[in-house]
Design a protein around this motif. Sequence first.
Motif, PDB file in Angstrom:
ATOM      1  N   LYS A  81       0.848  -1.196   0.000  1.00 20.30           N
ATOM      2  CA  LYS A  81       0.000   0.000   0.000  1.00 20.30           C
ATOM      3  C   LYS A  81       0.883   1.246   0.000  1.00 20.30           C
ATOM      4  O   LYS A  81       1.793   1.381   0.803  1.00 20.30           O
ATOM      5  CB  LYS A  81      -0.880   0.002   1.244  1.00 20.30           C
ATOM      6  N   VAL A 139     -11.616  16.401  -2.790  1.00 15.40           N
ATOM      7  CA  VAL A 139     -11.366  14.956  -2.780  1.00 15.40           C
ATOM      8  C   VAL A 139      -9.912  14.641  -2.448  1.00 15.40           C
ATOM      9  O   VAL A 139      -9.618  13.827  -1.588  1.00 15.40           O
ATOM     10  CB  VAL A 139     -11.722  14.330  -4.150  1.00 15.40           C
ATOM     11  N   LEU A 145     -15.272  12.589  -0.630  1.00 16.31           N
ATOM     12  CA  LEU A 145     -15.629  12.210  -1.992  1.00 16.31           C
ATOM     13  C   LEU A 145     -16.902  12.925  -2.424  1.00 16.31           C
ATOM     14  O   LEU A 145     -17.974  12.695  -1.890  1.00 16.31           O
ATOM     15  CB  LEU A 145     -15.808  10.702  -2.096  1.00 16.31           C
ATOM     16  N   LEU A 356     -13.969  13.888 -11.710  1.00 15.52           N
ATOM     17  CA  LEU A 356     -13.378  12.979 -10.734  1.00 15.52           C
ATOM     18  C   LEU A 356     -12.251  12.168 -11.381  1.00 15.52           C
ATOM     19  O   LEU A 356     -11.191  11.966 -10.781  1.00 15.52           O
ATOM     20  CB  LEU A 356     -14.459  12.040 -10.187  1.00 15.52           C
ATOM     21  N   VAL A 360      -8.498  11.804 -10.059  1.00 15.30           N
ATOM     22  CA  VAL A 360      -7.981  10.487  -9.681  1.00 15.30           C
ATOM     23  C   VAL A 360      -6.787  10.099 -10.546  1.00 15.30           C
ATOM     24  O   VAL A 360      -5.758   9.644 -10.050  1.00 15.30           O
ATOM     25  CB  VAL A 360      -9.089   9.432  -9.811  1.00 15.30           C
ATOM     26  N   MET A 364      -4.383  12.067  -6.666  1.00 10.93           N
ATOM     27  CA  MET A 364      -5.159  12.875  -5.729  1.00 10.93           C
ATOM     28  C   MET A 364      -4.249  13.771  -4.921  1.00 10.93           C
ATOM     29  O   MET A 364      -3.282  13.315  -4.334  1.00 10.93           O
ATOM     30  CB  MET A 364      -5.948  11.950  -4.826  1.00 10.93           C
ATOM     31  N   MET A 397     -12.238   2.161 -17.884  1.00 15.96           N
ATOM     32  CA  MET A 397     -11.143   1.214 -17.706  1.00 15.96           C
ATOM     33  C   MET A 397      -9.967   1.880 -17.000  1.00 15.96           C
ATOM     34  O   MET A 397      -9.350   1.293 -16.113  1.00 15.96           O
ATOM     35  CB  MET A 397     -10.707   0.679 -19.060  1.00 15.96           C
ATOM     36  N   MET A 399     -10.115   4.303 -14.925  1.00 17.63           N
ATOM     37  CA  MET A 399     -10.418   4.497 -13.505  1.00 17.63           C
ATOM     38  C   MET A 399     -10.175   3.211 -12.724  1.00 17.63           C
ATOM     39  O   MET A 399      -9.570   3.230 -11.650  1.00 17.63           O
ATOM     40  CB  MET A 399     -11.878   4.957 -13.339  1.00 17.63           C
ATOM     41  N   VAL A 400     -10.640   2.084 -13.270  1.00 13.25           N
ATOM     42  CA  VAL A 400     -10.466   0.819 -12.551  1.00 13.25           C
ATOM     43  C   VAL A 400      -8.984   0.437 -12.491  1.00 13.25           C
ATOM     44  O   VAL A 400      -8.442   0.148 -11.418  1.00 13.25           O
ATOM     45  CB  VAL A 400     -11.272  -0.301 -13.239  1.00 13.25           C
ATOM     46  N   MET A 403      -6.884   2.542 -10.185  1.00 13.54           N
ATOM     47  CA  MET A 403      -7.095   2.267  -8.769  1.00 13.54           C
ATOM     48  C   MET A 403      -6.350   1.001  -8.368  1.00 13.54           C
ATOM     49  O   MET A 403      -5.858   0.881  -7.258  1.00 13.54           O
ATOM     50  CB  MET A 403      -8.593   2.104  -8.489  1.00 13.54           C
ATOM     51  N   ILE A 404      -6.292   0.019  -9.294  1.00 10.92           N
ATOM     52  CA  ILE A 404      -5.610  -1.227  -8.961  1.00 10.92           C
ATOM     53  C   ILE A 404      -4.099  -1.005  -8.986  1.00 10.92           C
ATOM     54  O   ILE A 404      -3.372  -1.452  -8.107  1.00 10.92           O
ATOM     55  CB  ILE A 404      -6.006  -2.328  -9.964  1.00 10.92           C
ATOM     56  N   PRO A 407      -3.194   3.464  -6.689  1.00 11.19           N
ATOM     57  CA  PRO A 407      -4.348   4.078  -6.037  1.00 11.19           C
ATOM     58  C   PRO A 407      -4.144   5.570  -5.776  1.00 11.19           C
ATOM     59  O   PRO A 407      -5.090   6.274  -5.503  1.00 11.19           O
ATOM     60  CB  PRO A 407      -4.480   3.309  -4.734  1.00 11.19           C
TER      61      PRO A 407
ATOM     62  N   LEU B 101     -12.243   5.091  -0.654  1.00  7.17           N
ATOM     63  CA  LEU B 101     -12.311   5.997  -1.801  1.00  7.17           C
ATOM     64  C   LEU B 101     -11.884   5.271  -3.076  1.00  7.17           C
ATOM     65  O   LEU B 101     -12.550   5.355  -4.099  1.00  7.17           O
ATOM     66  CB  LEU B 101     -11.385   7.180  -1.536  1.00  7.17           C
ATOM     67  N   ILE B 113     -17.916   1.461 -17.524  1.00  8.80           N
ATOM     68  CA  ILE B 113     -17.530   0.404 -18.461  1.00  8.80           C
ATOM     69  C   ILE B 113     -18.761  -0.377 -18.906  1.00  8.80           C
ATOM     70  O   ILE B 113     -18.993  -0.578 -20.096  1.00  8.80           O
ATOM     71  CB  ILE B 113     -16.513  -0.554 -17.811  1.00  8.80           C
TER      72      ILE B 113
END
Lengths: 426, 303, 371
Positions: A81, A139, A145, A356, A360, A364, A397, A399-400, A403-404, A407, B101, B113
């Motif tokens: 992390k 944010v 958020l 957002l 992101v 951030m 995509m 965004m996902v 985050m993975i 982050p 978050l 998506i």
Amino acid sequence: MSQAVVSINYKKSVIDAVIAGLLALIVFGPIVGIVLDGYDFNAEPERLMWIVLTVMAGRLAASVFFQTSKGAAFLYKHSSKEEGVHVLPPGHKSKLRWIIPLTIVIALLVPFIASKYILTVVILGLIYVLLGLGLNIVVGLAGLLDLGFVGFYAIGAYGLALGYEHLGLGFWSMLPISAIIAAIFGAILGFPVLRMHGDYLAIVTLGFGEIIRLVLTNWTEVTQGPNGMNAPLPTFFGMEFKRRASEGHVPFHEFFGIPYSSVYKYIFIYLVLLLVVLGVLYVKKRLTKMPIGRAWEALREDEIACRSLGLNHVLVKLSAFMIGASTGGLAGVFFATYQGFVNPSSFTFFESALILAIVVLGGMGSTLGVVIAAFVLTVAPELLREFADYRVLAFGMLMVLMMIWKPRGLVRMTRTGVEQREGNVK
Amino acid sequence: MDIILQQLVNGLSLGSVYGLIAIGYTMVYGIIGMINFAHGDVYMVSAYVTAIAIALLSFFGIESFPVVILGTLIFTIFVTGVYGWVIERVAYRPLRGSSRLSILISAIGMSLILQNYVQISQGAKQQGVPTLLSGAIRFDVGDGFVQLTYMKLFILCASFIGMGVLTYIIQKTKLGRMCRATQQDPKMASILGIDTDKIISTVFVIGATMAALAGVLVTLDYGGFDFYVGFIIGIKAFTAAVLGGIGSLPGAMLGGIILGLSEALFAGLISSDYKDVFSFSLLVIILIFRPSGLLGKPEVEKV
Amino acid sequence: MSNAVIRKTLVSLAVAGSVTLAHADVVIGVAGPHTGAYAAFGAQLWNGASAAAKAINDAGGIDGEMIKLVKADDACEPKQAVSVANRLVDSDEAVAVVGHFCSSSSIPASNIYEEAGVLQVTPASTNPGYTDRGLPNVFRVCGRDDQQGDVAASYIVDTLGAKNVAVIHDKGTYGKGLADAMKSTLNAYGVKEVLYEGLTRGEKDFNALVTKIRSVDADVVYFGGLHSEAGPFVRQLREQGSKAVFISGDGIVSEEFVSVAGSPKYVDGVLMTFGADPTSYAAGKEVVNQFRADGIEPEGYVMYSYAAMQVVAEALKQADLDPIKAADWLHGHKVETVMGTKSFDEKGDLLVSDYVMYEWDDKGKYSMLDM
């Protein structure tokens, strides 16, 4: 990490790939493979096959890669992390310190070299920079958020149109007034939601953004509903940027005795916008170094600890909301004057998601990241008009995956360390 | 009088649908404390799968209502359930342990998506399913009448049966006990030998199947849908979940019915222009004054 | 799939290249939603305009100058409309524009064309606000929402003799504009609506509203909106046992209306106002046949777009390619098009509207009513 030779279990990889292929068949089969046509359907087995094969190949590659020592190292790196802020050594001088004045000089030159079209794209990019900076305070720094940020944007834009329509106020009066009104709305939203955090807050702010849009749509007597309203252009010391000025005003080109061109108005909007963006950047930079900025970040990391240390969380959160909202309001005013027309369809939830995404993806809390992301996300679709259909899919995509993978965004927020000083208290 | 009764019927059937979708939100929130923002879009996917199932069945010449409805239900619930599992695996599990978050943003990304993937593959046009069951029961009340279509009756029955089965699973079976244990204390549950990752996946699948049930019912009743239907109904269902107390199963159903009834009455008696403003305001007010909802337990902040 | 995309990109690059090379020609933009949810309409605009341009070029062009078309995509978003409008007048140096499709795009874009002195003729934007702002350069070859509302209102009063009219709209630019226009004509006839409400686009449950309509005993329901809401709405109306006549505008002209409603039996008897069949004009027979021979069905706005291009070309020809003079010329002259002779009033609207009433039958098809 030891460099021990890891044997690769290919059988496991193949099984993984087959399972992934089966799942892909179930998931994509109906939606991709069978296209509805009225009450009938057309089968599209070919594209389904390609998707399933891609998924299987991807899964196979990933499965093999993660069994090698490199893959394991990769996994390890990204499962750790990345918490908190990256602190640089005291006295650190950023390599970017020469780039900032250079960028400003280039930015000032842009309107005189770029064509009008490029100029309008850059203006739009700057508007999103402003929006990103505003939401970044809420944010990124304060960790609240806000999914209804578009509400403040709408308030700013409609502030200009309404002030012009009903009160006869122009761009220059409405610029600060809209920012103040947006800040007041920020406070109105901020007060009741102080007790909430995380997800509840997200949903309430989303509701708030929708309420604003619905009221703008339904309150026809004042806002002209879905028909939208006209917004005025800025004036330059009372001079208008139109071919024929309205009564009591002199057109800009006549005053200076130059032929009319609509590009002057965009140059002017651009320069004012650039000044405002630079101003906001400066204020934000200062704020993060001031106690209030540090309080935002502390609150983001651990609210309970902050409150037990005596931090006034009401004031801290409210200030973040209000400053963020007023920046959104400023962006709205520029958007309205740039477009000359506002209607509620510009302020949907997707716009909130886009802002957002800027925050992101940029990282951030990081100012530089937000500026880069805002330009990438607004300019890229202009360049890739042919791919416009896939734009939103790509957003999702990104965004996902972001985050993975990271982050905390592209550009991590950094802070220069402080040298320890001898204090009075020992 | 007949008008009020009719509005109650309208509200009840709308509310039971809200309730079914709300279950997905409430269960996921209860177990991992996140708002599954993509849940409304899972419902949207199930609407498409319903239409595809009906088209396929009629292609194979199957026309009788019970067979079509059963086949559609099984097919849709299975496919949508797999969607629930895959979404959890791809977008949420890698983020376990990250900040709330990050997970929420990942969920918003997933929602975008799903919407656009369906739009691109199926085209941006409006879709519809043929009417399978028409006709209505008519009650004469005073001068007027109240009409209850067979489809509405079917929705009410099917959603209460769905709720009943789910309540039984959660309260009485071993799987349900493991779910509840994970919800109360994931760490302790894993020490006691419960595979919490698996339980979380199961919860996503259960949520998706309930959304699929709602998807089949609503699509058959209203006929039309498009790739954007998940957004509004998702937000409404979330409101219902919050209203009933998020994390509480009976709360979700109760919240759905209260929301459906109050929307119908508001639109019928005051104004349908401001109906959505009313629902969103209701959400905000509940969260401010009673964040734990009607049947929820107050959240305890832990350090 | 990706192959097709790459090929498309190459083609569009080639098109863009050819446009910049041929700068001496007359550049005319075709602006509309070429991507996104309304892309089908953008294709109709493009088909009509490019066929007309080809015909004009084959006949020697405008005073010997060839027409070069530029495709401009606004995706029906006001924000993108402003951006492409700027690109058209600036980078492409267009003198005229055929478009846009959505009223909410045409209106903001028209400000930019006006400033740059570019002629704009829309084949499809029917919102009154487009021409009502008094810009000198805007024209349309389609009707106005209020003309459509007039036709519907007079039909409701004169033919149906209805007393209780419920007016419903979808809160959109188009839908509400249409409903408001209908309502004001209705009121001018001395009939007061019994209900005036909006529903939310994207929702499918209108039962509460339907019950409300029942409670006011409406014998006519007028709906301003699109088929996506009209379908479920009319179905729920019938399911609750209401027999009120359902009337709407050209927003429901789509076969999807039937599939969204769930069955042709629900749309049986639904009335709508729509322009007289654009393929029915004698002047357009050849063009219609040519389209069919090329495998393009001249549906929806194809013929409108063809006519818009003819109007643009004729005006430019009369004004020696000066778009400002061309706009002046159009205000006082008639133009022969594939949709008959068109003449414009001082605002740029058609002097004669061509709206007529259509009825849907129980097969899910619609046909013109004799009036």
